[in-house]
Design a protein around this motif. Structure first.
Motif, PDB file in Angstrom:
ATOM      1  N   ILE A  26       0.843  -1.204   0.000  1.00  9.81           N
ATOM      2  CA  ILE A  26       0.000   0.000   0.000  1.00  9.81           C
ATOM      3  C   ILE A  26       0.877   1.253   0.000  1.00  9.81           C
ATOM      4  CG2 ILE A  26      -1.563   1.389   1.437  1.00  9.81           C
ATOM      5  CD1 ILE A  26      -2.818  -1.334   2.347  1.00  9.81           C
ATOM      6  N   SER A  30       1.033   3.838  -3.046  1.00 10.80           N
ATOM      7  CA  SER A  30       0.537   5.173  -2.693  1.00 10.80           C
ATOM      8  C   SER A  30       1.567   6.252  -2.977  1.00 10.80           C
ATOM      9  CB  SER A  30       0.151   5.223  -1.214  1.00 10.80           C
ATOM     10  OG  SER A  30      -0.917   4.355  -0.950  1.00 10.80           O
ATOM     11  N   ASP A  71     -11.535  -0.417  -1.880  1.00 12.79           N
ATOM     12  CA  ASP A  71     -10.363  -1.257  -1.638  1.00 12.79           C
ATOM     13  C   ASP A  71     -10.733  -2.365  -0.651  1.00 12.79           C
ATOM     14  OD1 ASP A  71      -7.907  -2.351  -0.677  1.00 12.79           O
ATOM     15  OD2 ASP A  71      -6.864  -0.493  -1.211  1.00 12.79           O
TER      16      ASP A  71
END
Length: 136
Positions: A26, A30, A71
């Motif tokens: 993540i 990101s 998500d």
């Protein structure tokens, strides 16, 4: 364009076995995405919960928030603080992350368990301030 900042809290759906790998993924994704979208922020993972600050122009932040709602690695995403920002508190960080932080889980729980809006607002402000300190 107007700069906004928001803080959300969500419940993790990750098992203990997959959490470390998935959270690292993540953060990596990101950082790349947020650099392209000119979004800054910070992520906190307590095990049971995620908390994330997102800062940027309204449209890209809103689009990212919509994507985050879908998500499968978390559920019950709740925006607990949102508003215009005079400046970025996480400037220089496309996504700051300092590792799993079970020690600050009580800050997240104060927001989630607040009995009224004033208490929730104060607890969200304290959580956001703590996250920004991690960034600094």
């Amino acid at each position: 364009m107007s700069l906004i900042s928001l803080l959300y809290i969500s419940t993790s759906t990750l098992s203990a076995d997959e959490a470390s790998h998935e959270v690292a993924r993540i953060v990596a994704v990101s950082r790349d995405f947020n650099a392209t979208a000119d979004i800054t922020g910070a992520l906190l993972f307590t095990g049971p919960h995620f908390a994330q600050i997102l800062e940027g122009d309204e449209a890209p932040v809103a689009a990212l928030l919509e994507k985050l709602h879908h998500d499968p690695r978390h559920r019950d995403l709740r925006v607990v603080q949102r508003g215009p920002a005079m400046m970025r508190r996480c400037a220089g960080w496309n996504m700051a992350y300092s590792g799993s932080s079970t020690g600050v889980a009580s800050y997240v729980m104060r927001v989630l368990e607040a009995s009224n809006e004033a208490t929730r607002t104060a607890a969200a402000r304290a959580l956001a301030n703590l996250m920004v300190e991690f960034v600094g």
